[in-house]
Design a protein around this motif. Structure first.
Motif, PDB file in Angstrom:
ATOM      1  N   ASP A 137      97.260  76.364 126.721  1.00 55.52           N
ATOM      2  CA  ASP A 137      96.791  75.911 125.325  1.00 55.52           C
ATOM      3  C   ASP A 137      98.070  74.754 124.949  1.00 55.52           C
ATOM      4  N   THR A 151      91.804  73.876 122.006  1.00 57.86           N
ATOM      5  CA  THR A 151      90.931  72.721 122.581  1.00 57.86           C
ATOM      6  C   THR A 151      89.665  73.238 122.227  1.00 57.86           C
ATOM      7  N   GLY A 201      87.956  74.073 125.495  1.00 64.58           N
ATOM      8  CA  GLY A 201      88.161  75.323 126.325  1.00 64.58           C
ATOM      9  C   GLY A 201      88.803  74.937 127.506  1.00 64.58           C
ATOM     10  N   SER A 202      89.738  75.595 128.055  1.00 62.21           N
ATOM     11  CA  SER A 202      90.518  75.443 129.292  1.00 62.21           C
ATOM     12  C   SER A 202      90.693  76.703 130.004  1.00 62.21           C
ATOM     13  N   GLY A 214     100.508  77.630 119.710  1.00 61.42           N
ATOM     14  CA  GLY A 214      99.181  77.645 118.741  1.00 61.42           C
ATOM     15  C   GLY A 214      99.135  76.848 117.593  1.00 61.42           C
ATOM     16  N   GLY A 215      98.286  76.791 116.577  1.00 64.60           N
ATOM     17  CA  GLY A 215      98.588  76.330 115.448  1.00 64.60           C
ATOM     18  C   GLY A 215      98.411  74.595 115.249  1.00 64.60           C
ATOM     19  N   ARG A 270      83.488  83.367 101.756  1.00 63.26           N
ATOM     20  CA  ARG A 270      83.397  84.137 102.878  1.00 63.26           C
ATOM     21  C   ARG A 270      83.347  85.459 102.580  1.00 63.26           C
ATOM     22  N   LEU A 301      88.429  81.101 105.633  1.00 59.65           N
ATOM     23  CA  LEU A 301      89.392  81.882 105.192  1.00 59.65           C
ATOM     24  C   LEU A 301      90.666  81.229 104.861  1.00 59.65           C
ATOM     25  N   ARG A 322      94.971  84.610  99.960  1.00 55.92           N
ATOM     26  CA  ARG A 322      93.960  84.976 100.794  1.00 55.92           C
ATOM     27  C   ARG A 322      93.668  86.571 100.744  1.00 55.92           C
ATOM     28  N   ASP A 336      97.814  83.033 112.204  1.00 59.31           N
ATOM     29  CA  ASP A 336      97.017  81.739 112.244  1.00 59.31           C
ATOM     30  C   ASP A 336      97.268  81.028 113.461  1.00 59.31           C
ATOM     31  N   ARG A 337      98.329  80.749 113.952  1.00 63.17           N
ATOM     32  CA  ARG A 337      98.790  79.980 115.249  1.00 63.17           C
ATOM     33  C   ARG A 337      98.091  80.623 116.255  1.00 63.17           C
ATOM     34  N   LEU A 338      98.119  81.766 116.506  1.00 59.66           N
ATOM     35  CA  LEU A 338      97.554  82.540 117.753  1.00 59.66           C
ATOM     36  C   LEU A 338      96.224  82.433 117.690  1.00 59.66           C
ATOM     37  N   THR A 383      94.038  79.800 117.283  1.00 65.32           N
ATOM     38  CA  THR A 383      93.556  78.654 118.248  1.00 65.32           C
ATOM     39  C   THR A 383      93.764  78.643 119.471  1.00 65.32           C
ATOM     40  N   THR A 384      94.859  79.334 119.990  1.00 65.99           N
ATOM     41  CA  THR A 384      95.342  79.459 121.469  1.00 65.99           C
ATOM     42  C   THR A 384      94.541  80.774 121.892  1.00 65.99           C
ATOM     43  N   GLU A 433      91.106  81.363 120.998  1.00 69.59           N
ATOM     44  CA  GLU A 433      89.938  80.755 121.008  1.00 69.59           C
ATOM     45  C   GLU A 433      89.832  79.909 122.252  1.00 69.59           C
ATOM     46  N   SER A 434      90.792  79.301 122.846  1.00 69.80           N
ATOM     47  CA  SER A 434      90.892  78.277 123.819  1.00 69.80           C
ATOM     48  C   SER A 434      90.661  78.803 125.211  1.00 69.80           C
ATOM     49  N   HIS A 435      91.146  80.023 125.100  1.00 70.20           N
ATOM     50  CA  HIS A 435      91.263  81.014 126.474  1.00 70.20           C
ATOM     51  C   HIS A 435      90.593  82.059 126.524  1.00 70.20           C
ATOM     52  N   ARG A 459      90.547  84.997 124.960  1.00 72.99           N
ATOM     53  CA  ARG A 459      91.649  86.205 125.278  1.00 72.99           C
ATOM     54  C   ARG A 459      91.509  87.251 123.927  1.00 72.99           C
ATOM     55  N   ALA A 502      94.886  86.876 107.839  1.00 71.88           N
ATOM     56  CA  ALA A 502      94.818  85.846 108.798  1.00 71.88           C
ATOM     57  C   ALA A 502      93.398  86.318 109.615  1.00 71.88           C
ATOM     58  N   GLY A 503      92.655  87.143 108.933  1.00 70.23           N
ATOM     59  CA  GLY A 503      91.198  87.304 109.530  1.00 70.23           C
ATOM     60  C   GLY A 503      91.419  87.915 111.044  1.00 70.23           C
ATOM     61  N   ARG A 559      97.235  89.418 125.502  1.00 67.71           N
ATOM     62  CA  ARG A 559      98.569  88.914 125.407  1.00 67.71           C
ATOM     63  C   ARG A 559      99.103  89.698 124.272  1.00 67.71           C
TER      64      ARG A 559
END
Lengths: 342, 342, 342, 342
Positions: B11, B66, B69-70, B276-277, C20, C61, C284, D151-153, D155-156, D158-160, D162, D184-185, D266
């Motif tokens: 990612d 992405t 996906g990857s 990320g992010g 939400r 969120l 939030r 928040d940053r984690l 997206t990463t 999602e893409s993998h 995990r 952060a949900g 991870r």
């Protein structure tokens, strides 16, 4: 060796990082000493100095502003004071002067250099309008802040079906508007390099709403101006150098767009928040490298030059070349960005 | 024209911005269509696709990750699947394939290119280790996050007279460690390019405290390793390609430093937060420009190439050159940084 | 059960998080359904709805703004439309209405409640001026942004020996100015609750410079106003409800201070950036808890109420109490803050 | 009057803001003086002091850490040193002692108070586990950082496809995990107050993927622990007070989940970044108000107390009450949060 340093012109994130870098490199790597002149050229004209050693620059890497202070001095004062400045430098035993600043400061640096003073300039401009270097420090920070602000405006514009105009810095060059517009997905980007046609701008706004889009975000460089005759412009007086000023372009454009499109328009002028605060990591690295390479150049006798970023390397370019012209947005870069609007 | 797009490898902030840029440029400027392959090369091998149009990429500029996906695919599977992939591309009428990825992805792209498939690659690597381009998107975001985290650790280290080690990404190249170390004023920077001598590291730590400094911050690339024989190393097993792994370098170095110096050492492993992010404004601009220029190249038939940043311009370089070697930290850049430590 | 939801008034970070939360709680915990009315009360008046289920609120969120849209409606329209609104609610089988909004929206909610409609209100105001609740969501985000901006201005003010005025939101209540001023170490804090004496403000500025301080930062609520007769005020027209407006207080005060003190004054108007973008973690959590407790109250028949934060708990208060008066800055809180200025 | 001040226990954003507030209030409003003891109780035991006046606290509002330093001292040393401490206080003419710290520091403060020393305590804890106050400063900053990282984690992850586990602070109380998880949900929140059943956690993970969800984010307090017998636990040794430690809970749970679910997991351990750096605006306001009110209490003779946030007001509570028990997550708050997981 003894290095003199001063910071001229407006505030810029990274100035303190440059000062720290020059001082650490000079003292640690060369055993040299550094003296700072206070409030830009004024400190050199009036002999106001401060000694700079490693403890004095502790913590400066992350701090915005300039610990040396800065002030604007009229060009004719600098011309008239050439002798005084040379005398002050001699009195303090300064071997090389390292002025950090924008077009005005570097032009003065060039003048001193022509008069025989060993000078290594360091380019500084929020606006990114100095030639011969890919980038200058402070620009990335300004673009980051503007982008973060525009990101925030997107959601509020969406919720209310509005046009939001954001005025960013850039009196002669539209680089901040261009980059922040691209980074934040603005729908309109107006720069000083290409006067805008108000009717065309209004049409873009109307077309977006007609297509069902929820909002329009426009980024307007403070130096953007309408094509003559397309919009009434309020008089902004003249600036300190006697140039005519057109202030509040975003505000005036906003009023005009409300009148023409009937849409609600809100304007935000970012102002000084773009030039304050801690620099981005990009700017800290660039400022540190500029300071380091300028100090090395000073010790190697490569004077009459300015440090410059070229690709990934820091190089030296003649001061004369750097101040020959402003670096404005090229037509190809402008076209590239406009491909993403509308 | 019909463009196929896929995102390979780990990612990276900016991937979505590239996808958006390719789709907007292809459809708006050329009237072309774009098809996405899901989960990297796997999507091309297994014929899993998703159509991509302007509404589908709405909002992607600021989103990390992405949307396609990857997944990692072993190189031998790609070799074996060459025929399948060519067939899938033909079936979907793809004229040019635009793979976005790091060394592995670009090597596969080169393979397809050699086999006659029109390909324009887009470099992607957090680590900044792809050759022939000044920078890649994602790197600036990773350095920003690492710098922000190290900024935070400074104050807590100061208050407790501690050594704080921060492990950042960089398996083969130390660029993130180098830039974050320089940007955050670290006192130690360890990179894969130069194995470290534990005794020397311990001495730097002791010297700092002996001089009265309040703390030591060290940045350690995950791929940094000790000089053979200077430190016992725990076995990290082998990775998916059978290479021996040395994991947890910062943790192990920390334990060793505690033993040698008697100082309290704390270790933070930043891990996935670096990739990320939302991307920084710098990375959004670079990603958008890469996507735009790759799409232009595809339409102009400039294939077998990779887009690359050179100074301020986006240029095209042969894929073969880009994958010939990794771009690691040069001795001169390393020396520059080390001048600021100790 | 069927819940109706709408968002009224200006934009506010956390609105989407509330939506939400209501949807997730209603559907997952109670098996109920939720319908959204578009653009605030207008959607209820004009019967414009959107169904809301868990997939529809995915990702909300962290997103600023309101996915339901919002619009201002004149109070007399609401009065006149009471019958229409009741009919629309009945037609859609709405058992309880959950309006999210500020004073205007909650007053309308109270009106409907008096007319027999089961209502549970959720307070929303950037300005923190709703009574009977310790805080509302959006306020912490607004204060955070204002504080970050003032942090940035400190360094640039320092470098140039300037007065910097920052205009923040707060038409009737000075909470944002008070908190941001305290959080960012402002030297002056002007709020609507206590008209300022221009001569006194000028004296504070002069005293600071006389003492050798490098700069002055002032935070000015948009609703702050000068004591009658101490400063000429430009006419700001009337707002949509016919109230006289005094716009641009910071700008006008700045001009006056320049004239009186001879110091350079710069003004920044933060504007809409204070109400856009992702909410802080505090907001939030608060928004999510408000949504959850309002939904529980709706299912338990506790209507005619508003959810409120009291200490660490979410409680229910009568709508009538909540709209009886605005919550303005108390003299003791104001005195507390002023103890840190000068 | 003469006030003594010290900061005990671990680092916490806002400590410096409290010090600044006490010094400014004492000197400016009361004409009193302030003396700081270095490195917590150790400074009082060993008579190591530093004078504190307004220039000494300039710039501290925004700086993380504590300029006074901090160190942990074993409780028995404090008991044994009671006489020494009283003597040191008398020698320096300290009228009231203001210790800032967590449970350990406040317990020591209570001890001194019982022994006749006038004391006003200020609660400090990242973990928010001090009783009788709604919140303490530092907590909001820790939650903000954790939330930003999660928040940053997203997206990463999602893409993998995990599972990403984030270990946050909270040895005895799960407040950070609870708030960051809600903000952060996160899909899983594990706290010390309720031991987790590994089989149940694995089922939640499997159910999410089975439903087609792209990823799972879990927030794990460092003090969370498995139900006895459900998971093998590595020995973490004992801490400085002889308590058994279970370290690396997230890492161990991650390995177990990989084994049970076959999904890639991870783990990120946030560590000290949660307690460093500039405080949020919320924490700056709270810290400043705590310092102010503690100083007022000292001057008004309200000793043997601790300042506490109750709703929007700062009140005084008996030290004895504050240290009687830890404030842990209540079942109702836990239930509230869990309603949003799964």
């Amino acid at each position: 060796m003894r290095i003199g340093i001063l910071t001229g012109g407006g505030d810029c994130p990274g100035l303190n990082a440059v000062i720290r870098s020059v001082v650490r490199t000079a003292t640690t790597q060369y055993g040299s000493s550094v003296i700072g002149f206070r409030d830009g050229w004024r400190g050199l004209l009036e002999d106001r100095t401060t000694p700079l050693d490693v403890p004095a620059v502790d913590g400066l890497l992350t701090r915005g502003g300039t610990t040396l202070g800065s002030a604007r001095v009229a060009p004719e004062k600098l011309h008239a004071g050439l002798g005084d400045m040379t005398a002050v430098l001699a009195e303090h035993g300064v071997d090389v002067l390292v002025p950090i600043g924008g077009e005005g400061t570097l032009t003065a640096a060039h003048l001193l250099s022509e008069a025989g003073v060993p000078v290594v300039g360091i380019p500084k401009t929020i606006d990114n309008d100095i030639d011969c270097t890919d980038l200058t420090f402070g620009f990335d920070t300004a673009v980051s802040i503007a982008t973060e602000m525009i990101d925030r405006l997107h959601t509020t514009a969406e919720s209310h079906q509005r046009v939001l105009l954001v005025e960013v810095m850039g009196r002669h060059a539209g680089w901040i508007a261009l980059h922040a517009g691209l980074a934040a997905g603005a729908h309109l980007t107006l720069v000083p390099e290409e006067p805008f046609d108000v009717a065309e701008v209004a049409k873009i706004v109307e077309d977006r709403f007609a297509r069902g889009d929820s909002h329009v975000i426009g980024v307007v460089a403070e130096g953007a101006s309408p094509l003559p005759g397309t919009m009434l412009v309020r008089d902004g007086g003249v600036d300190e150098y006697g140039h005519k000023r057109f202030t509040g372009v975003a505000q005036q454009l906003g009023e005009e767009l409300e009148r023409r499109t009937g849409k609600e328009v809100r304007t935000t002028v970012l102002g000084h928040v773009q030039r304050g605060g801690t620099p981005t990591s990009f700017d800290r690295v660039l400022a540190t490298r500029f300071g380091l390479h300028a100090t090395v150049a000073a010790h190697e006798g490569s004077v009459g030059r300015m440090v410059a970023l070229r690709g990934t390397e820091i190089e030296l370019v003649p001061l004369a070349d750097a101040v020959a012209r402003l670096k404005t947005v090229t037509p190809s870069r402008l076209a590239e960005t406009l491909a993403f609007t509308g």
